[in-house]
Enzyme design. Structure first.
Site, short mmCIF file in Angstrom:
data_model
loop_
_atom_site.label_atom_id
_atom_site.label_comp_id
_atom_site.label_asym_id
_atom_site.label_seq_id
_atom_site.Cartn_x
_atom_site.Cartn_y
_atom_site.Cartn_z
N LYS A 17 20.38 50.72 105.37
CA LYS A 17 20.41 49.33 104.88
C LYS A 17 19.49 49.22 103.66
O LYS A 17 18.38 49.77 103.66
CB LYS A 17 19.96 48.38 105.99
CG LYS A 17 20.17 46.89 105.68
CD LYS A 17 19.81 46.03 106.90
CE LYS A 17 19.97 44.54 106.63
NZ LYS A 17 19.59 43.72 107.81
N SER A 41 22.63 40.00 108.83
CA SER A 41 22.61 40.41 107.45
C SER A 41 23.02 41.86 107.25
O SER A 41 23.31 42.28 106.13
CB SER A 41 21.20 40.23 106.89
OG SER A 41 20.28 41.09 107.56
N SER A 86 20.30 40.65 113.15
CA SER A 86 21.02 41.28 112.03
C SER A 86 21.52 42.69 112.29
O SER A 86 22.25 43.25 111.48
CB SER A 86 20.14 41.29 110.77
OG SER A 86 19.87 39.98 110.36
#
Lengths: 512, 505
Positions: A88, A163, A187
Site C-alpha cells: 500500500k 482505503s 481499511s
C-alpha cells in the site's frame, strides 16, 4: 493468462522450493498480469483495475533473480522468499515513489524503507510496486485517491472498498498473491470483504508503524492481505514483531499464527466459544449480507464451536467517537505537508510570497476534499474551548468500548459479525454523502478503538458480489483469528466446491 | 515607539517588580530527543539529521533514555517531585523550521514539578546593598524538542524583512531541551535584576555540575526568557507581564530586567496599559522591542502524543539518581573555601576564573591548595586567556600540575625550571617527566659541580666578598645570580646561598 498468477502464495512457495518454477518466472507472470489488466483509468481502456500507482518492473525482476541465485547457492531462505507482494502506498519505500494517494507527495521518493518493507525484503519477498489508496487513507472507497479510482474486479462499476482498495483489488484481479494494507478504521477488512479476499488488522502495536505515513497514530495498524487464510498467516508472521523504532510497538513474541491456521484448516472448532455481537447485525445490514452471515454461523456450529449472542452496549457510540479521534490526530499528523520540505510546493500568484502564503496555497491545492474536511473537523475538535466536549468525550467512549470488549472476551474466545453492512456499492454512489460512507465502517471501527485484532474473510456472494465475515479476538491473541478463519474457510470452500475467488467474473485477460 | 523611560531607582521606589524566568537548556546527549541523529554543534547545515528529526512522512519518535535520565536528575537537583506517570503532548503550530508543524513537548504532565533553588545574591559592587539568599520556587521542569533554525539570505540585516530567500537548517531540530519555569519571584524589590542574574548563574553552575548540558549561553545551549510585571504595591494583584525572549548572557539578563522595569514604569505612569506581548532583546542597544502580541488564549491544540507511550519512571531508579547527585555547587564552594583557607578575594578570583574544578583535582592529586591556586590562577590562567580556551581545555592536567608542584617542593625544580617544564607540556612535548628529562631541567643535586661554580664566582668577585664580610648580607644575591648562570639555572638558590655563606664567613 499465465496460470501462475492463480496460484496462492502457499502453492507458489512449494513450487519455488521444489524448483518447479523460479522467482523470476513468478514475478514476470505477475508483472505481465499487471500490464494486461491494471490499465489506465481514463481513455480507451478506462476499465482497468488500477490497483497499482507505481510498478517497479526492473527492481522486482532484479530481486527475483537474486532470490533464484541465492536459492541455487543453497541459501536458507524464508518460506515466502521469491513471492511477489504489493505494498500500500502509505508505507515508505526507499528509492520507490510514495504518495499516500495524495497530490501532496506527487513524485516524492523516500530515502528510507518502512520497517514492514525492510522485513519484506529481509524475508526475500519481491516488492512489485505500490498499491492505490484513498488520500492519506481517508475514505472507504478508494475514490479519494488523487490518482484515480480503483475498480472492483467483481464488477468494474463498483468500489473495491477503501482505503486499501488497491491492495484488495490487486489480489482479486490476480495481480499479486500477497499485499500489505493499513487499517485505521477498517481499511484492510472492509476492502477484503467487498473483494472476496482475506485481510487482517493485527493487534495494535504488533506490526511496526515506523514508515507508515500516519493518519491517526493511535488507530493505524499495518497488516497482511491475501487470498487465503494460510497465506495471510504466512505474511503476518513476516511483518509482525517488536521494532525499537516504534515506541508503541509491543515487545511480545508473535503468536504462532501459521500453526493456528494449520490447526484450523482441519475444520474442527470443538471447544471454541464464538460470540455474536447483537449490535453488529440486523438493522442497516443488507438481507443478503445477513443471510451469508447466518450461514457462516451454521458452519461454525457444525465445526463444533459454541455460538452465543452477546451485547456490547457502548459499541453504538464507537462510530461517533472514531470520527472525533481520527480527524483530531489526522489534523496534527497532516500538518507537516506544507510545501516547505518535500513534495508539492505551490507559490501563490498575485500575493506576497512568504512561508505562510506558500503553506496556504500548497495545502489548498494539495489536499483533496475528504482530507480538508477531516483537517477542519479535527482542528475544531482539538481547539481550546471544545477539547473536553469533543476529543475528551470521545476518549471516554473509547475506554468504554475497550471495557465492553474485555467483558465479552471474558466469556467467549472470539467475536463475529458481518465485516460491512453492504456489498460493494457503485462508484460515485456515496461520493457526496460522507456520512453514508462513514457508516460503511461501523462494524470494523470498534476493533481499532480497542486495539484488538480483526480478520475479514469471504462468506459467500449476495447478488453476485462478495460478503465478508469479521472475526475479532482479544489483544495479543491474533492466532485465534487464524484458527477460526481457517476452519470456516475450509468448510465454506468445501461447500462452494473451491475458493470464492474462482467465481470472480471474467476480467479482461483473466480467462484463457 | 520611543518611550521616555523612568529612572530605575525611581521606578522601583514607586512599583513592586515581579519576575518570572523560563530557562531552556539544551542537553548534551549524543543523540536527539526522539531519534539517533547526532547533536554536534556547528556542523554543516542539515548533516545532523535523520527521517525523524526531519519529520519525514512515516518517521516516528522514540524517547532518548539518556535525556529522560538528565531531565530527572535536573528535577531532583532542583528539589522537585518527579512524576510517577507522565506523557508528552503535541503543541500544534505552523513554522517553517518545525519539521512536523507540531512540537513534541510536555504540557499538563511535566516530568518534574514543585521545587526550589536557593540563590546567593551577592552584595552590590559599592557595598550599599548587602548579600542575601533568595529561594526561587520552581513550578516545573519539562522535556521538549528544539526546533530548526531559519537563515534569511540577501538582506543587509539577516532578518526576514528584505531577504531574497530563506534557508532552513534542521541540525538543531530535535535536540533535547529542558524548560525550567519558575513561579513568580516576589519580594525582590530593587534587587530584581540581581536576583534574576544570580538565579541564571546558579542554574548554570548546577547544570554544569550535573554535566547535563554545555550551558553555553552564547551558543544558545542555555536560553532565558524574562517575564516581568510591575504592580503598585506588594499587596496588589500581579500586573500585566511582558516576555522578553532569548536573553543570552548573564549581564543581559540583568540589563533586560532593568530596562523592562523602567519601560513598564513609564507606561504605567503615563496612565496607559502594559501590553501582554513577547519582546525581543537587543544586546547592542540594551533595548527591547515589541514582538508579537500574545494572549493566554493562544490555541496550540494540545493533545497527548499518540506516537509515544506514557513515561513511568522506575522509582528505585529515581532514588538511585537522587543518591548519585553531585554536591550542590553553592555548598561545594562554601566547603572548599573553608578547606583551602584562601582569602575571600583569592577564592572569588578562582571562582570567576572557573578554576575550582581544576584546583580541586590538583589538590586531590597531591598538591597543596596554595601551590594549586598559584599555578592555575597565575601561569595557566594567563595561558588560557591568551589562547581563548577554558582552563580545563589546556593541554595540561591537574595531575601534571601536582607533579610539578611536588618537584618544586622537593627542590628538584626551581620555579623557573618548573615553568619551563610546563611550557614543554603545553607544547605537547610529553609528560612532565618526559619534558624534564628531554630538556635536562632537573636541578643539579651534585654538590661537586655546585661547589666548583661557587669557588669560581667567589674567586672572580673579591670586592663583593668583602662587602658581605663587611656585613652586607644582601650583596650575596649578586653572587647567587652568577652561580645560577654558571649552572644554567639548574641549581637550587637556597643551597647556593648556604654554600656561599659557608665559604665567606
Amino acid at each position: 493468462m499465465n496460470e501462475l498468477v492463480q496460484w496462492d502464495a502457499t502453492r507458489l512457495a512449494e513450487g519455488l522450493r521444489s524448483g518447479v518454477v523460479s522467482a523470476e518466472e513468478v514475478t514476470r507472470a505477475h508483472l505481465d498480469r499487471i500490464d494486461a489488466v491494471d490499465g489506465p483509468t481514463s481513455g480507451a481502456n478506462e476499465s482497468g483495475v488500477h490497483a497499482f500507482l507505481h510498478v517497479d518492473h526492473e527492481g522486482a525482476l532484479a530481486r527475483a533473480r537474486q532470490i533464484d541465485a541465492d536459492r541455487a547457492a543453497g541459501a536458507d531462505l524464508g518460506p515466502l522468499a521469491g513471492i511477489p507482494v504489493g505494498v500500500k502506498d502509505v508505507l515508505t519505500t526507499k528509492g520507490l515513489p510514495t504518495t499516500a494517494g495524495s497530490r501532496m507527495l506527487q513524485g516524492w521518493v523516500p530515502p528510507y524503507d518502512a520497517t514492514v518493507v525492510r522485513e519484506l525484503h529481509a524475508a526475500g519477498l519481491v516488492v512489485l510496486g505500490k498499491t492505490n489508496m484513498d488520500e492519506f487513507a481517508m475514505g472507504s472507497t478508494t475514490e479519494h485517491s488523487a490518482y484515480g479510482v480503483t475498480r472492483n474486479p467483481w464488477d468494474a462499476t463498483r468500489i473495491p472498498g477503501g482505503s486499501g482498495g488497491g491492495s484488495a483489488a490487486a489480489l482479486a484481479a490476480f495481480e499479486a498473491p500477497l499485499t500489505i494494507g493499513s487499517d485505521t478504521g477498517g481499511s484492510i477488512r472492509q476492502p477484503a470483504a467487498v473483494t472476496g479476499t482475506v485481510g487482517v488488522k493485527p493487534t495494535y502495536g504488533a506490526v511496526s508503524r515506523y514508515g507508515l505515513i500516519a493518519l491517526a497514530s493511535s488507530l493505524d495498524q499495518a497488516g497482511p492481505c491475501a487470498r487465503t487464510v494460510m497465506d495471510t498467516a504466512l505474511l503476518h508472521a513476516v511483518i509482525a514483531g517488536h521494532d525499537p523504532y516504534d515506541s508503541t510497538s509491543l515487545p511480545d513474541a508473535v503468536p504462532d499464527v501459521v500453526g493456528a491456521a494449520r490447526q484450523g484448516a482441519t475444520g474442527d472448532l470443538t471447544g471454541v466459544r464464538v460470540g455474536v455481537v447483537t449490535e453488529l447485525s440486523g438493522e442497516g445490514y443488507e438481507p443478503g449480507v445477513v443471510a451469508r452471515f447466518e450461514e457462516a454461523l451454521a458452519e461454525l456450529r457444525a465445526a463444533g464451536a459454541e455460538v452465543v449472542e452477546l451485547s456490547l452496549p457502548n459499541i453504538v457510540h464507537a462510530l461517533a467517537a472514531y470520527y472525533l479521534i481520527l480527524p483530531s490526530e489526522a489534523s496534527s499528523n497532516l500538518a507537516k505537508f506544507d510545501g516547505m520540505r518535500y513534495g508539492l510546493r505551490v507559490v501563490p500568484e498575485g500575493e506576497n510570497v512568504t512561508a505562510e502564503t506558500v503553506m496556504r496555497a500548497t495545502r489548498a491545492a494539495g489536499f483533496g476534499d475528504e482530507a480538508k474536511r477531516r483537517i477542519v473537523l479535527g482542528t475544531y475538535a482539538l481547539s481550546a474551548g471544545y477539547y473536553d466536549a469533543y476529543y475528551g468525550s470521545a476518549q471516554k467512549v473509547r475506554t468504554l468500548v475497550q471495557r465492553d470488549f474485555a467483558a465479552a472476551f471474558a466469556d467467549v474466545d472470539v467475536l463475529v459479525s458481518p465485516t460491512a453492512p453492504t456489498v460493494a456499492y457503485r462508484l460515485g454512489e456515496k461520493l457526496d454523502d460522507p456520512l453514508a460512507m462513514y457508516a460503511g465502517d461501523v462494524a470494523t471501527i470498534p476493533a481499532n478503538l480497542a486495539g484488538i485484532p480483526g480478520m475479514s474473510l469471504p462468506a459467500g456472494l449476495s447478488d453476485g458480489l462478495p460478503v465478508g465475515l469479521q472475526v475479532l479476538a482479544p489483544q495479543r491473541a491474533d492466532d485465534r483469528l487464524y484458527r477460526v478463519g481457517a476452519a470456516l474457510e475450509a468448510r465454506l470452500n468445501d461447500k462452494w466446491g473451491g475458493p470464492l475467488l474462482a467465481k470472480v467474473p471474467t476480467w479482461q485477460g483473466v480467462s484463457a | 515607539m520611543s518611550v521616555e523611560l523612568v529612572d530605575y531607582d525611581e521606578a522601583v521606589a514607586e512599583f513592586d517588580p515581579v519576575l518570572g524566568l523560563e530557562v531552556h537548556v539544551e542537553l548534551n546527549t549524543k543523540t536527539k530527543m526522539f531519534s539517533g541523529a547526532p547533536t554536534e554543534f556547528g556542523a554543516e547545515p542539515n548533516t545532523q539529521v535523520d527521517p525523524t528529526s526531519l519529520g519525514l512522512p512515516g518517521a516516528m519518535p522514540v524517547l532518548n533514555a539518556k535525556a529522560l535520565e538528565s531531565a530527572i536528575r535536573i528535577g531532583l537537583a532542583l528539589n522537585c517531585s518527579i512524576a510517577e506517570h507522565c506523557r508528552f503532548a503535541r503543541k500544534n503550530y505552523f513554522y517553517p523550521d518545525m519539521p512536523k508543524n507540531f512540537q513534541t513537548s510536555q504540557y499538563d504532565e511535566p516530568i518534574a514539578f514543585d521545587g526550589y533553588l536557593d540563590v546567593d545574591v551577592p552584595a552590590s559592587e559599592d557595598g550599599s546593598k548587602p548579600a542575601f539568599t533568595y529561594r526561587v520556587l520552581i513550578e516545573r521542569a519539562h522535556m521538549e524538542e528544539d526546533t530548526g533554525k531559519s537563515l534569511h539570505v540577501g538582506g543587509s540585516t539577516g532578518r526576514i524583512h528584505g531577504a531574497e530567500f530563506s534557508l532552513v537548517d534542521y541540525n538543531r531540530a530535535g535536540i533535547p531541551l529542558i524548560e525550567i519555569v519558575t513561579r513568580p519571584l516576589v519580594g525582590t524589590g530593587d534587587r530584581a535584576p540581581d536576583v534574576a542574574r544570580a538565579y541564571v548563574a546558579a542554574l548554570r553552575d548546577l547544570l554544569r555540575a550535573l554535566d547535563v548540558s554545555d550551558v553555553k549561553m552564547e551558543q544558545g545551549s542555555l536560553r532565558c526568557d524574562v517575564n516581568l510585571s510591575l504592580r503598585p504595591s506588594p499587596e496588589a494583584e500581579l500586573g500585566t507581564r511582558s516576555e522578553t525572549k532569548n536573553v543570552n548572557s548573564l549581564r543581559s539578563v540583568e540589563r533586560a530586567v532593568r530596562y523592562e522595569v523602567s519601560r513598564h514604569a513609564a507606561v504605567l505612569r503615563s496612565g496607559a496599559k502594559v501590553v501582554q506581548e513577547t519582546r525581543h532583546w537587543h544586546e547592542d542597544t540594551g533595548l527591547t522591542t515589541s514582538g508579537r502580541e500574545k494572549s493566554d488564549a493562544e490555541d496550540y491544540r494540545y493533545f497527548p502524543e499518540p506516537d509515544l507511550v506514557p513515561i513511568v519512571p522506575d522509582r528505585a531508579w529515581v532514588e538511585e539518581l537522587r543518591a548519585s547527585l553531585p554536591e550542590p555547587p553553592a555548598q561545594r564552594r562554601k566547603r572548599l573555601h573553608a578547606e583551602w583557607g584562601f582569602s575571600d578575594l583569592e577564592f572569588r578570583d578562582l571562582v570567576n576564573a572557573g578554576a575550582l574544578d581544576v584546583v580541586e583535582a590538583t589538590v586531590a592529586a597531591g598538591a597543596s591548595p596554595a601551590a594549586a591556586r598559584k599555578w592555575w590562577s597565575g601561569e595557566l590562567a594567563r595561558r588560557a586567556n591568551a589562547d581563548g580556551v577554558e582552563l580545563a581545555d589546556l593541554r595540561v592536567t591537574p595531575a601534571d600540575v601536582a607533579e610539578l608542584a611536588q618537584l618544586v617542593d622537593d627542590g628538584k625544580l626551581t620555579d623557573r625550571l618548573a615553568r619551563e617544564a610546563l611550557e614543554g607540556v603545553l607544547a605537547g612535548e610529553g609528560t612532565v617527566a618526559q619534558v624534564v628529562e628531554a630538556r635536562g631541567l632537573i636541578v643539579v643535586q651534585d654538590d661537586g659541580a655546585l661547589n666548583a661554580a661557587v669557588e669560581k664566582v667567589i674567586a672572580a668577585n673579591p670586592d663583593v666578598v668583602e662587602k658581605i664580610r663587611g656585613g652586607k648580607a644582601q650583596a650575596a644575591g649578586a653572587l647567587i645570580g652568577q652561580v645560577m648562570k654558571e649552572m644554567k639555572g639548574k641549581a637550587d638558590a637556597a643551597r647556593i646561598r648556604e654554600l656561599i655563606t659557608e665559604r665567606v664567613s
